[in-house]
Design a protein around this motif. Sequence first.
Motif, PDB file in Angstrom:
ATOM      1  N   GLU A  54      71.297 -16.826   0.931  1.00 39.45           N
ATOM      2  CA  GLU A  54      69.988 -16.892   1.843  1.00 39.45           C
ATOM      3  C   GLU A  54      70.465 -16.717   3.354  1.00 39.45           C
ATOM      4  N   PRO A  55      69.524 -16.277   4.340  1.00 37.47           N
ATOM      5  CA  PRO A  55      70.112 -16.194   5.642  1.00 37.47           C
ATOM      6  C   PRO A  55      70.576 -17.317   6.530  1.00 37.47           C
ATOM      7  N   ALA A  95      71.588 -12.358   3.108  1.00 37.65           N
ATOM      8  CA  ALA A  95      72.072 -13.371   3.779  1.00 37.65           C
ATOM      9  C   ALA A  95      72.517 -13.242   5.269  1.00 37.65           C
ATOM     10  N   GLN A  96      71.756 -12.609   5.704  1.00 35.21           N
ATOM     11  CA  GLN A  96      71.836 -12.398   7.363  1.00 35.21           C
ATOM     12  C   GLN A  96      72.132 -13.658   8.301  1.00 35.21           C
ATOM     13  N   LYS A  97      72.855 -13.394   9.192  1.00 35.44           N
ATOM     14  CA  LYS A  97      73.261 -14.595  10.166  1.00 35.44           C
ATOM     15  C   LYS A  97      74.146 -15.382   9.547  1.00 35.44           C
ATOM     16  N   VAL A 126      76.579 -10.728  10.390  1.00 35.45           N
ATOM     17  CA  VAL A 126      77.235 -11.897   9.960  1.00 35.45           C
ATOM     18  C   VAL A 126      78.509 -11.980  10.963  1.00 35.45           C
ATOM     19  N   LYS A 127      78.784 -13.190  10.829  1.00 34.66           N
ATOM     20  CA  LYS A 127      80.319 -13.656  11.464  1.00 34.66           C
ATOM     21  C   LYS A 127      81.147 -14.117  10.163  1.00 34.66           C
ATOM     22  N   CYS A 128      82.124 -13.408   9.892  1.00 35.57           N
ATOM     23  CA  CYS A 128      83.063 -13.843   8.627  1.00 35.57           C
ATOM     24  C   CYS A 128      84.355 -13.446   9.045  1.00 35.57           C
TER      25      CYS A 128
END
Length: 437
Positions: A303-304, A334-336, A367-369
């Motif tokens: 999920e985002p 799963a944005q953001k 995303v930030k991963c």
Amino acid sequence: MELKDKLLSSFLAFEENVNMNSEIHEIRSRAIKDFEAAGFPTRKQEAWKYTSLNKVLNHDYTVFPKKEDTIEYRDVEKYFIDDIDTYKIVFIDGIYSSHLSSTTHEKIDACLMSSAMNSSKYKPVIDNYFNKVAPQESLTSLNTAFSHEGAYINIPKNTMADKPIQIINFSTGNESALMVQPRNLVVVGENSHVQIIERHQSLTDHPVLTNSVTEIFADKRAIVDYYKIQNDNHQASLIDNTFIEQQRESVCSVHTFSFGGNLTRNNLNFYQKGERIDSTMKGVTVIEGKQHVDHNTLVHHAEPNCESHQDYKGVYGESSTGVFNGKIVVEKEAQKTNAFQSNNNILLDDKATINSKPQLEIFADDVKCSHGCTIGQLDDEALFYLQSRGVPAKEARALLMYAFANNVLESVKIPELKKRINNIIAEKLGVNIGFNL
């Protein structure tokens, strides 16, 4: 007789002592068939590439202890965290110990799986949650097949557990070799909060194999702090399987401190089922000799607007072996997502080994991963600096290792537990460094 065959035949004896007409037993029956088909995992499987169970499966384990043993509190007092008031759920050779335990049915339920499985009062919770997040894999299926005893913790909606809960499993060594399979279920209701401390402890040097499964369900805005202390004897092996399902805006953290035992395998899986979820898994490993610790983690972002944080530190001496296999999966929806994974290791000796495999599988585009792994030795310049200021070499090494692990220790929210972990690390390093915590 090989252990797999012994377990399959033992299941027939196990069936004679449980209600074979219950829905739970239908689950057990399917699970033993799954285990029979899969067998024990081997190094041919990618997830077990660096961990072989051969050396722990060749003992003639007793599956059912012959008798219930009584342990006096004074003999095991040092394994409890008694600096604070806690509920205690204690098992001796897999059997509940009423005189060492302190359970409750008041604001919360902290009691036994065997009671919950056989009571109409708890049937709705068991039906809704038991075996719902644990995957049908070899070792989890084996545990499910023999599921009978363990900790049952249910925190109702809008409830804060008034004190932490300790789950302690003692092995007496009365058997020449023993296999135990505790099954824990933790359900934390909406807007509720609980702190749990878990420990497995052998009292002799007889071989013990523990195959544990814990299912944790965190409802909306629930907070779960779970701490695992793994500091067992060198003939004890632990396969710890923990599966966590989180709903919207829940916050769950698992801290794993691995210091002892022969072979330790930690399978830790987080499944996010709503938005604005926070998942944290941190660990410190300090081992030596021929000890083996394997951390296998998964965070599934579905999920985002969710976050996950992984931070594992390892210090490996002599001929010890470490494994870190961490995976982050970010689905298209799963944005953001903000996901962070770090595995940092120090090898103290030439024969020490670490196999690290951080993984990202990202199907979303906003995303930030990040993930990273470091493997090295203690900083010679830092050691020289400390020694030049009058710090003996041994204490200087210990101080650097404390600094290395400190950001994990800082996030422990129970001060008395943090002090206990610091003392264990000092003992492992063979130094006496004072801490005012």
